[in-house]
Write a protein that holds these residues in place. Structure first.
Motif, mmCIF file in Angstrom:
data_model
loop_
_atom_site.group_PDB
_atom_site.id
_atom_site.type_symbol
_atom_site.label_atom_id
_atom_site.label_comp_id
_atom_site.label_asym_id
_atom_site.label_seq_id
_atom_site.Cartn_x
_atom_site.Cartn_y
_atom_site.Cartn_z
ATOM 1 N N LEU A 1 6.749 -0.509 7.356
ATOM 2 C CA LEU A 1 6.812 0.285 6.157
ATOM 3 C C LEU A 1 6.647 1.947 6.351
ATOM 4 C CD1 LEU A 1 5.467 0.353 3.174
ATOM 5 C CD2 LEU A 1 3.341 0.393 3.967
ATOM 6 N N GLU A 2 7.800 2.510 5.553
ATOM 7 C CA GLU A 2 7.848 3.830 5.746
ATOM 8 C C GLU A 2 7.439 4.426 4.452
ATOM 9 O OE1 GLU A 2 11.273 7.217 6.644
ATOM 10 O OE2 GLU A 2 11.916 5.108 6.472
ATOM 11 N N LEU A 3 6.537 5.682 4.734
ATOM 12 C CA LEU A 3 6.074 6.317 3.417
ATOM 13 C C LEU A 3 6.829 7.490 3.156
ATOM 14 C CD1 LEU A 3 2.088 6.275 3.995
ATOM 15 C CD2 LEU A 3 3.335 4.974 2.523
ATOM 16 N N LEU A 4 7.528 7.373 2.106
ATOM 17 C CA LEU A 4 8.333 8.424 1.593
ATOM 18 C C LEU A 4 7.485 9.637 0.907
ATOM 19 C CD1 LEU A 4 11.500 6.326 0.570
ATOM 20 C CD2 LEU A 4 11.037 7.605 2.643
ATOM 21 N N TYR A 5 6.589 9.411 0.096
ATOM 22 C CA TYR A 5 5.612 10.025 -0.517
ATOM 23 C C TYR A 5 4.447 9.564 -0.638
ATOM 24 C CZ TYR A 5 3.452 12.751 -4.334
ATOM 25 O OH TYR A 5 2.332 13.659 -4.902
ATOM 26 N N SER A 6 3.287 10.173 -0.644
ATOM 27 C CA SER A 6 2.294 9.663 -0.884
ATOM 28 C C SER A 6 0.986 10.352 -1.166
ATOM 29 C CB SER A 6 1.514 8.627 0.379
ATOM 30 O OG SER A 6 0.399 7.971 0.136
ATOM 31 N N ASP A 7 0.171 10.248 -2.234
ATOM 32 C CA ASP A 7 -1.019 10.884 -2.424
ATOM 33 C C ASP A 7 -1.967 9.782 -2.738
ATOM 34 O OD1 ASP A 7 -0.715 10.199 -5.254
ATOM 35 O OD2 ASP A 7 0.543 12.371 -5.273
ATOM 36 N N GLU A 8 -3.231 10.163 -3.559
ATOM 37 C CA GLU A 8 -4.242 9.356 -3.875
ATOM 38 C C GLU A 8 -4.135 8.562 -4.942
ATOM 39 O OE1 GLU A 8 -7.969 11.443 -3.932
ATOM 40 O OE2 GLU A 8 -8.447 11.458 -1.729
ATOM 41 N N LYS A 9 -2.887 8.789 -5.788
ATOM 42 C CA LYS A 9 -2.634 8.220 -6.890
ATOM 43 C C LYS A 9 -1.153 7.518 -7.009
ATOM 44 C CE LYS A 9 -3.586 7.089 -11.382
ATOM 45 N NZ LYS A 9 -4.843 6.234 -11.522
ATOM 46 N N LEU A 10 -0.136 7.921 -6.219
ATOM 47 C CA LEU A 10 0.972 7.456 -6.331
ATOM 48 C C LEU A 10 1.671 7.400 -4.992
ATOM 49 C CD1 LEU A 10 3.771 7.688 -9.153
ATOM 50 C CD2 LEU A 10 4.416 8.316 -6.778
ATOM 51 N N ARG A 11 2.415 6.203 -4.765
ATOM 52 C CA ARG A 11 3.132 6.188 -3.304
ATOM 53 C C ARG A 11 4.499 5.802 -3.601
ATOM 54 N NH1 ARG A 11 0.116 1.923 -0.634
ATOM 55 N NH2 ARG A 11 1.715 0.504 -1.327
ATOM 56 N N VAL A 12 5.519 6.192 -2.815
ATOM 57 C CA VAL A 12 6.903 5.932 -2.718
ATOM 58 C C VAL A 12 7.208 5.383 -1.428
ATOM 59 C CG1 VAL A 12 9.217 6.457 -2.919
ATOM 60 C CG2 VAL A 12 7.608 7.441 -4.591
ATOM 61 N N SER A 13 7.612 4.428 -1.028
ATOM 62 C CA SER A 13 7.916 3.641 0.259
ATOM 63 C C SER A 13 9.232 2.842 0.414
ATOM 64 C CB SER A 13 6.631 2.676 0.842
ATOM 65 O OG SER A 13 6.447 1.888 -0.059
ATOM 66 N N ARG A 14 9.706 2.810 1.870
ATOM 67 C CA ARG A 14 10.448 1.892 2.094
ATOM 68 C C ARG A 14 10.128 0.718 2.810
ATOM 69 N NH1 ARG A 14 13.647 5.261 4.284
ATOM 70 N NH2 ARG A 14 15.215 5.738 2.629
ATOM 71 N N GLY A 15 10.155 -0.540 2.277
ATOM 72 C CA GLY A 15 9.681 -1.680 3.067
ATOM 73 C C GLY A 15 10.941 -2.504 3.724
ATOM 74 N N ILE A 16 10.613 -3.811 3.422
ATOM 75 C CA ILE A 16 11.208 -5.033 3.904
ATOM 76 C C ILE A 16 12.653 -4.726 3.359
ATOM 77 C CG2 ILE A 16 10.822 -6.737 2.124
ATOM 78 C CD1 ILE A 16 10.817 -8.759 4.314
ATOM 79 N N ASN A 17 13.798 -5.036 4.288
ATOM 80 C CA ASN A 17 15.161 -4.895 4.002
ATOM 81 C C ASN A 17 15.498 -3.667 3.234
ATOM 82 O OD1 ASN A 17 15.543 -7.655 4.769
ATOM 83 N ND2 ASN A 17 14.681 -8.212 2.672
ATOM 84 N N ASN A 18 14.661 -2.825 3.580
ATOM 85 C CA ASN A 18 14.985 -1.221 3.151
ATOM 86 C C ASN A 18 14.794 -1.069 1.555
ATOM 87 O OD1 ASN A 18 15.596 0.093 5.640
ATOM 88 N ND2 ASN A 18 17.884 -0.985 5.545
ATOM 89 N N VAL A 19 14.095 -1.921 1.018
ATOM 90 C CA VAL A 19 13.862 -1.788 -0.449
ATOM 91 C C VAL A 19 12.635 -0.520 -0.826
ATOM 92 C CG1 VAL A 19 12.794 -2.730 -2.465
ATOM 93 C CG2 VAL A 19 14.074 -4.227 -0.633
ATOM 94 N N ILE A 20 13.237 0.266 -1.783
ATOM 95 C CA ILE A 20 12.373 1.286 -2.301
ATOM 96 C C ILE A 20 11.161 0.741 -3.076
ATOM 97 C CG2 ILE A 20 12.057 3.541 -3.029
ATOM 98 C CD1 ILE A 20 13.516 3.663 -0.349
ATOM 99 N N PHE A 21 10.104 1.171 -3.001
ATOM 100 C CA PHE A 21 8.865 0.768 -3.869
ATOM 101 C C PHE A 21 8.090 1.891 -4.493
ATOM 102 C CE2 PHE A 21 9.456 -2.704 -0.750
ATOM 103 C CZ PHE A 21 9.382 -3.627 -1.356
ATOM 104 N N VAL A 22 7.702 1.756 -5.524
ATOM 105 C CA VAL A 22 7.058 2.817 -6.310
ATOM 106 C C VAL A 22 5.679 2.156 -6.792
ATOM 107 C CG1 VAL A 22 6.398 4.534 -8.230
ATOM 108 C CG2 VAL A 22 8.857 4.226 -7.119
ATOM 109 N N HIS A 23 4.551 2.508 -6.192
ATOM 110 C CA HIS A 23 3.326 1.942 -6.361
ATOM 111 C C HIS A 23 2.391 2.916 -6.921
ATOM 112 C CE1 HIS A 23 4.342 -1.255 -3.410
ATOM 113 N NE2 HIS A 23 3.621 -2.018 -4.303
ATOM 114 N N VAL A 24 1.397 2.619 -7.887
ATOM 115 C CA VAL A 24 0.382 3.609 -8.560
ATOM 116 C C VAL A 24 -1.006 2.764 -8.085
ATOM 117 C CG1 VAL A 24 -0.606 4.142 -10.652
ATOM 118 C CG2 VAL A 24 1.914 4.537 -10.416
#
Length: 311
Positions: free
Chosen positions: A282-305
């Motif tokens: 799991l690689e964090l591309l952006y993260s703060d206390e409210k929003l996160r952009v990451s690269r996970g399994i199979n290089n899929v990009i995720f946006v979590h709130v």
């Protein structure tokens, strides 16, 4: 409380960085004027991140955070007599509906909504009370005659632009690139923040197998623990949930090794274990206390709130 967030537009998509200055938060941009928010205004903006449309799919914690932030601003008052179209005490705006239409993403035109507004008389009329207007004019709170609370914002920041892009399905990659560039410009190392995180978007089309999607984190929520624990949680149907737990270990700057090895179908107090295991970086591309952009399994990009209450 019914909620509606309306973005009235912004000056530019140039990366901006929010920095606290005493009791104000100033968004610094290289080629546009500064956007200034008070600490109370910033609390409302943070609470609204991740709430879509009228807020019906939002968690009780999210709606409570918004309601508290709105009440704080309403007590402060803001500009005393806002809006040229108002009457009486300078805070109420009257309106009348005269036409309506349906707008569909798959159609290049709007479909008229056949309601005879002129025949409805007073039923087609309404009013909006302005309960807060910031001194900068960037933030506007109104309450309608049917009890709906409207939050309108003139200028938005990169996280809001990303969520707007996800909602519209347009410009998502550009909005993600802007957000990542912002974090790189500030020079802060992203951290995997603990809490409950709802997946808003991923770069991979889900497969026909819900179990495969759930195991790969393409659905539902992530729950991050301070002790290095992580859980995927997906609502299936009829009260059943898919749960998969594991652990993460930091191996580099914003990089984590994740092992998921405890899966089950949960129904109330009962669980049916499943023989499933997954390991990925799991690689964090952006993260703060409210929003996160990451690269996970199979290089899929995720946006979590983050959906639980802010610390």
């Amino acid at each position: 409380m019914a909620l509606k967030l309306v973005n009235l537009g912004f000056h530019s998509s140039i990366p901006c960085s929010p920095r606290p200055l005493k009791d104000r938060f100033v968004v610094r941009c290289s080629k546009v004027e500064q956007i200034s928010f008070t600490e109370s205004e910033n609390s409302l903006i943070e609470a609204l991140l991740g709430i879509q449309g009228r807020g019906r799919s939002s968690s009780p914690q999210q709606l409570n955070a918004v309601e508290r932030a709105v009440q704080v601003l309403e007590r402060l008052g803001g500009v005393p007599d806002p809006a040229a179209a108002s009457i009486e005490d300078g805070k109420r705006i009257l309106f009348r509906f005269d036409r309506a239409a349906f707008s569909f993403k798959f159609l290049p035109f709007k479909v008229p909504y056949p309601v005879p507004f002129r025949l409805l008389g007073d039923e087609a009329k309404g009013w909006l009370d302005t309960t807060y207007l910031s001194s900068s004019g960037n933030l506007h709170i109104s309450k309608g005659n049917k009890g709906t609370t409207f939050v309108l914002q003139k200028q938005t920041e990169p996280r809001q632009r990303l969520l707007t892009a996800i909602s519209s399905g347009k410009g998502i990659k550009e909005a993600i690139d802007e957000l990542i560039s912002l974090k790189q410009n500030i020079g802060q190392e992203p951290e995997l923040e603990d809490g409950e995180w709802q997946m808003m978007w991923n770069s991979q089309t889900v497969t026909d197998s819900w179990i495969e999607n759930a195991v790969n984190g393409l659905m539902g929520k992530q729950i991050i623990r301070k002790n290095g624990g992580i859980k995927f949680l997906v609502d299936i149907l009829l009260g059943l949930k898919f749960s998969m737990s594991g652990n993460f270990v930091k191996t580099g700057s914003g990089v984590y090794d994740v092992t998921m090895d405890d899966a089950a179908i949960i129904g109330g107090p009962f669980g049916y274990p499943l023989e499933l295991k997954n390991n990925f970086i799991l690689e964090l591309l952006y993260s703060d206390e409210k929003l996160r952009v990451s690269r996970g399994i199979n290089n899929v990009i995720f946006v979590h709130v983050r959906t639980d209450a802010l610390r």
